[in-house]
Design an enzyme around this catalytic site. Sequence first.
Site, PDB file in Angstrom:
ATOM      1  CD  GLU A 197      -2.772   5.246   7.136  1.00 54.53           C
ATOM      2  OE1 GLU A 197      -2.815   5.331   5.897  1.00 54.53           O
ATOM      3  OE2 GLU A 197      -1.788   4.771   7.742  1.00 54.53           O
ATOM      4  CG  HIS A 233      -5.869   1.726   5.582  1.00 51.54           C
ATOM      5  ND1 HIS A 233      -5.419   2.634   6.507  1.00 51.54           N
ATOM      6  CD2 HIS A 233      -4.842   0.893   5.332  1.00 51.54           C
ATOM      7  CE1 HIS A 233      -4.158   2.354   6.804  1.00 51.54           C
ATOM      8  NE2 HIS A 233      -3.779   1.293   6.094  1.00 51.54           N
ATOM      9  N   GLY A 293       2.253   1.979  10.977  1.00 49.79           N
ATOM     10  CA  GLY A 293       3.166   3.107  10.849  1.00 49.79           C
ATOM     11  C   GLY A 293       3.862   3.491  12.148  1.00 49.79           C
ATOM     12  CB  SER A 301       5.172  -1.930  12.176  1.00 45.75           C
ATOM     13  OG  SER A 301       4.721  -0.607  12.411  1.00 45.75           O
ATOM     14  N   GLY A 310       4.869   1.201   4.911  1.00 49.89           N
ATOM     15  CA  GLY A 310       6.213   1.787   4.815  1.00 49.89           C
ATOM     16  C   GLY A 310       7.226   0.929   4.072  1.00 49.89           C
ATOM     17  CG  ASN A 354      -1.755   1.191   1.401  1.00 44.84           C
ATOM     18  OD1 ASN A 354      -1.808   2.047   0.512  1.00 44.84           O
ATOM     19  ND2 ASN A 354      -2.434   1.295   2.532  1.00 44.84           N
ATOM     20  CD1 TRP A 355       3.663   1.157  -2.819  1.00 43.14           C
ATOM     21  CD2 TRP A 355       3.474   2.177  -4.800  1.00 43.14           C
ATOM     22  NE1 TRP A 355       4.387   0.433  -3.745  1.00 43.14           N
ATOM     23  CE2 TRP A 355       4.284   1.038  -4.969  1.00 43.14           C
ATOM     24  CE3 TRP A 355       3.209   2.975  -5.923  1.00 43.14           C
ATOM     25  CZ2 TRP A 355       4.836   0.682  -6.201  1.00 43.14           C
ATOM     26  CZ3 TRP A 355       3.745   2.624  -7.147  1.00 43.14           C
ATOM     27  CH2 TRP A 355       4.557   1.484  -7.282  1.00 43.14           C
ATOM     28  CE  LYS A 356      -0.240   3.055   4.774  1.00 44.61           C
ATOM     29  NZ  LYS A 356      -0.125   3.118   6.237  1.00 44.61           N
ATOM     30  CD  GLU A 394      -3.596  -2.825   7.527  1.00 40.65           C
ATOM     31  OE1 GLU A 394      -2.493  -3.044   7.020  1.00 40.65           O
ATOM     32  OE2 GLU A 394      -4.235  -1.781   7.357  1.00 40.65           O
TER      33      GLU A 394
HETATM   34  P1  PGA Z   1       2.749   0.094   7.792  1.00 39.26           P
HETATM   35  O1  PGA Z   1       1.300   0.280   7.160  1.00 39.26           O
HETATM   36  O2  PGA Z   1       3.320  -1.177   7.173  1.00 39.26           O
HETATM   37  O3  PGA Z   1       3.514   1.317   7.385  1.00 39.26           O
HETATM   38  O4  PGA Z   1       2.576  -0.030   9.246  1.00 39.26           O
HETATM   39  C1  PGA Z   1       0.442  -0.813   6.987  1.00 39.26           C
HETATM   40  C2  PGA Z   1      -0.855  -0.342   6.384  1.00 39.26           C
HETATM   41  O5  PGA Z   1      -1.270   0.785   6.666  1.00 39.26           O
HETATM   42  O6  PGA Z   1      -1.487  -1.076   5.608  1.00 39.26           O
END
Ligand code: PGA
Length: 252
Positions: free
Chosen positions: A99, A97, A175, A215, A237, A9-11, A169
Amino acid sequence: MRRKIVAGNWKMNKSLAQGLQLFDDIINSPDHQQTNVLTIIAPSFIHLSAVAEKVKTNPNIAVAAQNCHHLSSGAYTGEVSAEMIKSAGAEYVIIGHSERRLYNNETIDLLIQKVNIALKNKLTPIFCIGENSDERHSNKHLEAIKFQLKDTLFHLSAIDFGKLIIAYEPVWAIGTGVTATSHQAQGMHNFIRAEINKKYGKEISEQITILYGGSCNPQNAKELFSCLDVDGGLIGGSSLKATDFISICNSF
Ligand code: PGA
């Protein structure tokens, strides 16, 4: 046998040129030639078709959108529909997600509509669920996940539910550099599978792919992926650097 999946997931990262370079660095690497793992890349909307164009001839790599709108079309300035995503060449869409739940106020009602419209357009939802740190610390994490499953996904028919990918998650791990231990991850994945078994039966619960996200990195992926009910990862990340991402893809 459930197929192993690693999804990046490149966000909101990478220009078009940087994204295409990263993609090339991943698929052209001699270290990324495994056929037992499906790699999914989720770039931003505006890079979807350019990346999808590159995956056309490779059955081991696919493209996902990071979100879709909950309605089919109309006067919704700046939004992107499931149909548009499908037409751009993506096969998957990340929904729910944390976020987006947090920064875009995505409610359960909205998420139900998103899942429905994604399935209607033959996109596979990668549906994210996860408890927050308060829920984990007060030992309410299982209950929280149970409600998230029930409230947003258990309205689906068995056939439609069987098409999903679930991503567990824990919000406290996304993150933050704090990863769930393999014991915590396996415990929750096993619980999720058991809840699915109760609702849809053994066949569906055994066939559903459950990814871990939060993470996950080249150092901890092997241990996480060795858990019986962990079928791969949703990587934030560590998906932004080709060598790290490839190393995670090779961690089964
Ligand atoms: P992260 O993100 O690997 O940077 O913790 C995971 C995600 O948001 O899918």
